[in-house]
Design a protein around this motif. Structure first.
Motif, PDB file in Angstrom:
ATOM      1  N   GLN A 137      32.482 -12.955  -5.172  1.00  0.00           N
ATOM      2  CA  GLN A 137      33.146 -11.864  -5.895  1.00  0.00           C
ATOM      3  C   GLN A 137      33.022 -10.540  -5.133  1.00  0.00           C
ATOM      4  O   GLN A 137      34.010  -9.822  -4.936  1.00  0.00           O
ATOM      5  CB  GLN A 137      32.547 -11.734  -7.293  1.00  0.00           C
ATOM      6  CG  GLN A 137      33.329 -10.802  -8.212  1.00  0.00           C
ATOM      7  CD  GLN A 137      32.812 -10.861  -9.638  1.00  0.00           C
ATOM      8  OE1 GLN A 137      31.640 -11.142  -9.865  1.00  0.00           O
ATOM      9  NE2 GLN A 137      33.687 -10.606 -10.601  1.00  0.00           N
ATOM     10  N   ILE A 138      31.826 -10.230  -4.674  1.00  0.00           N
ATOM     11  CA  ILE A 138      31.624  -8.998  -3.916  1.00  0.00           C
ATOM     12  C   ILE A 138      32.343  -9.081  -2.576  1.00  0.00           C
ATOM     13  O   ILE A 138      32.923  -8.096  -2.097  1.00  0.00           O
ATOM     14  CB  ILE A 138      30.119  -8.711  -3.737  1.00  0.00           C
ATOM     15  CG1 ILE A 138      29.535  -8.243  -5.068  1.00  0.00           C
ATOM     16  CG2 ILE A 138      29.871  -7.666  -2.640  1.00  0.00           C
ATOM     17  CD1 ILE A 138      28.056  -7.955  -5.042  1.00  0.00           C
ATOM     18  N   THR A 139      32.356 -10.271  -1.995  1.00  0.00           N
ATOM     19  CA  THR A 139      33.084 -10.449  -0.730  1.00  0.00           C
ATOM     20  C   THR A 139      34.556 -10.130  -0.903  1.00  0.00           C
ATOM     21  O   THR A 139      35.169  -9.474  -0.053  1.00  0.00           O
ATOM     22  CB  THR A 139      32.929 -11.897  -0.217  1.00  0.00           C
ATOM     23  OG1 THR A 139      31.539 -12.209  -0.129  1.00  0.00           O
ATOM     24  CG2 THR A 139      33.573 -12.067   1.146  1.00  0.00           C
ATOM     25  N   LEU A 140      35.138 -10.587  -2.010  1.00  0.00           N
ATOM     26  CA  LEU A 140      36.560 -10.329  -2.275  1.00  0.00           C
ATOM     27  C   LEU A 140      36.824  -8.828  -2.362  1.00  0.00           C
ATOM     28  O   LEU A 140      37.794  -8.326  -1.767  1.00  0.00           O
ATOM     29  CB  LEU A 140      36.983 -11.014  -3.578  1.00  0.00           C
ATOM     30  CG  LEU A 140      38.422 -10.740  -4.030  1.00  0.00           C
ATOM     31  CD1 LEU A 140      39.426 -11.204  -2.976  1.00  0.00           C
ATOM     32  CD2 LEU A 140      38.698 -11.425  -5.370  1.00  0.00           C
ATOM     33  N   TRP A 141      35.962  -8.103  -3.073  1.00  0.00           N
ATOM     34  CA  TRP A 141      36.138  -6.652  -3.176  1.00  0.00           C
ATOM     35  C   TRP A 141      36.005  -5.974  -1.812  1.00  0.00           C
ATOM     36  O   TRP A 141      36.777  -5.076  -1.476  1.00  0.00           O
ATOM     37  CB  TRP A 141      35.114  -6.061  -4.141  1.00  0.00           C
ATOM     38  CG  TRP A 141      35.457  -6.260  -5.590  1.00  0.00           C
ATOM     39  CD1 TRP A 141      34.798  -7.042  -6.497  1.00  0.00           C
ATOM     40  CD2 TRP A 141      36.555  -5.670  -6.299  1.00  0.00           C
ATOM     41  NE1 TRP A 141      35.409  -6.976  -7.715  1.00  0.00           N
ATOM     42  CE2 TRP A 141      36.488  -6.134  -7.628  1.00  0.00           C
ATOM     43  CE3 TRP A 141      37.573  -4.795  -5.943  1.00  0.00           C
ATOM     44  CZ2 TRP A 141      37.404  -5.756  -8.603  1.00  0.00           C
ATOM     45  CZ3 TRP A 141      38.496  -4.415  -6.915  1.00  0.00           C
ATOM     46  CH2 TRP A 141      38.409  -4.888  -8.219  1.00  0.00           C
ATOM     47  N   SER A 178      27.745 -13.983  -2.571  1.00  0.00           N
ATOM     48  CA  SER A 178      28.553 -13.511  -3.690  1.00  0.00           C
ATOM     49  C   SER A 178      30.033 -13.485  -3.318  1.00  0.00           C
ATOM     50  O   SER A 178      30.505 -12.504  -2.744  1.00  0.00           O
ATOM     51  CB  SER A 178      28.108 -12.108  -4.130  1.00  0.00           C
ATOM     52  OG  SER A 178      28.975 -11.612  -5.144  1.00  0.00           O
ATOM     53  N   TYR A 236      27.169  -4.251  -9.531  1.00  0.00           N
ATOM     54  CA  TYR A 236      27.039  -5.564 -10.174  1.00  0.00           C
ATOM     55  C   TYR A 236      25.611  -5.841 -10.649  1.00  0.00           C
ATOM     56  O   TYR A 236      25.322  -6.928 -11.153  1.00  0.00           O
ATOM     57  CB  TYR A 236      27.515  -6.669  -9.231  1.00  0.00           C
ATOM     58  CG  TYR A 236      29.004  -6.883  -9.276  1.00  0.00           C
ATOM     59  CD1 TYR A 236      29.591  -7.764 -10.188  1.00  0.00           C
ATOM     60  CD2 TYR A 236      29.852  -6.179  -8.420  1.00  0.00           C
ATOM     61  CE1 TYR A 236      30.963  -7.954 -10.243  1.00  0.00           C
ATOM     62  CE2 TYR A 236      31.222  -6.357  -8.461  1.00  0.00           C
ATOM     63  CZ  TYR A 236      31.772  -7.252  -9.368  1.00  0.00           C
ATOM     64  OH  TYR A 236      33.139  -7.429  -9.421  1.00  0.00           O
TER      65      TYR A 236
END
Length: 195
Positions: free
Chosen positions: A117-121, A115, A154
């Motif tokens: 997206q989750i990595t970015l967060w 993911s 998520y």
């Protein structure tokens, strides 16, 4: 058999100690310097940004490759199991008598595949904590703990949550010495001079 082969291969790939090998190219046993850890952070502090970045990329790449191998089996959640196997390999590598790193870089490679997206967060959590505390180790722990929270937010199902809780637990466990040094006022801070 396919799943078992992917898990074993991922563990062996995860066990490749890029930080140790890169430091050896510089004539250094990284286990004898800094924190004694074979991870990218210790390589960076000891040998500089180029070796540290190479160690980071190598460790992240093996995590990403493990997830890829898991997906190639076509089996459900094999990517999670293979990714976890790579992180276990990094933390307890067979090639270095099971004394390894702290899974953050390898985990980043795994998470980028699962993911982005989750990595970015999680990276943002890491950056915020490091910017405010100047402790890379504390940022790493907070980022790892944020992953199961983010999976839950998520709407990921229970295998992902179990996976995320497991890697968070491993990350916290591997950072216990760092957390103790923080409590004792002895942990290295970003921007501090080497002693």
């Amino acid at each position: 058999m396919q799943l078992l082969a992917a898990i074993v291969a991922s563990y062996l790939i995860g066990s490749i100690p890029f930080g140790y090998l890169i430091a050896r190219l510089y004539g250094t046993d990284i286990r004898q310097h800094g924190s004694g850890n074979i991870g990218a952070t210790n390589v960076w502090r000891t040998l500089g940004p180029i070796p540290g970045l190479l160690a980071l990329l190598g460790d992240a790449a093996k995590g990403a490759l493990a997830v890829y191998l898991g997906r190639k089996t076509g089996l459900q959640f094999a990517d999670l199991m293979a990714g976890l196997a790579a992180m276990v390999g990094h933390a307890w590598p067979v090639y270095l008598r099971f004394k390894g790193g702290k899974i953050i870089a390898t985990g980043t490679g795994v998470m980028l595949m699962l993911s982005p997206q989750i990595t970015l967060w999680a990276v943002l959590v890491f950056a915020l904590v490091v910017a405010t505390s100047r402790f890379v180790s504390l940022g790493s722990v907070c980022a790892a703990i944020s992953v199961p929270v983010l999976f839950r937010l998520y709407g990921y199902n229970w295998p992902y949550l179990l996976f995320a809780l497991t890697i968070a637990a491993i990350a916290v466990y591997k950072h216990i010495p760092n957390l103790r040094r923080i409590a004792a006022g002895q942990e290295f801070k970003v921007g501090s001079r080497k002693k």
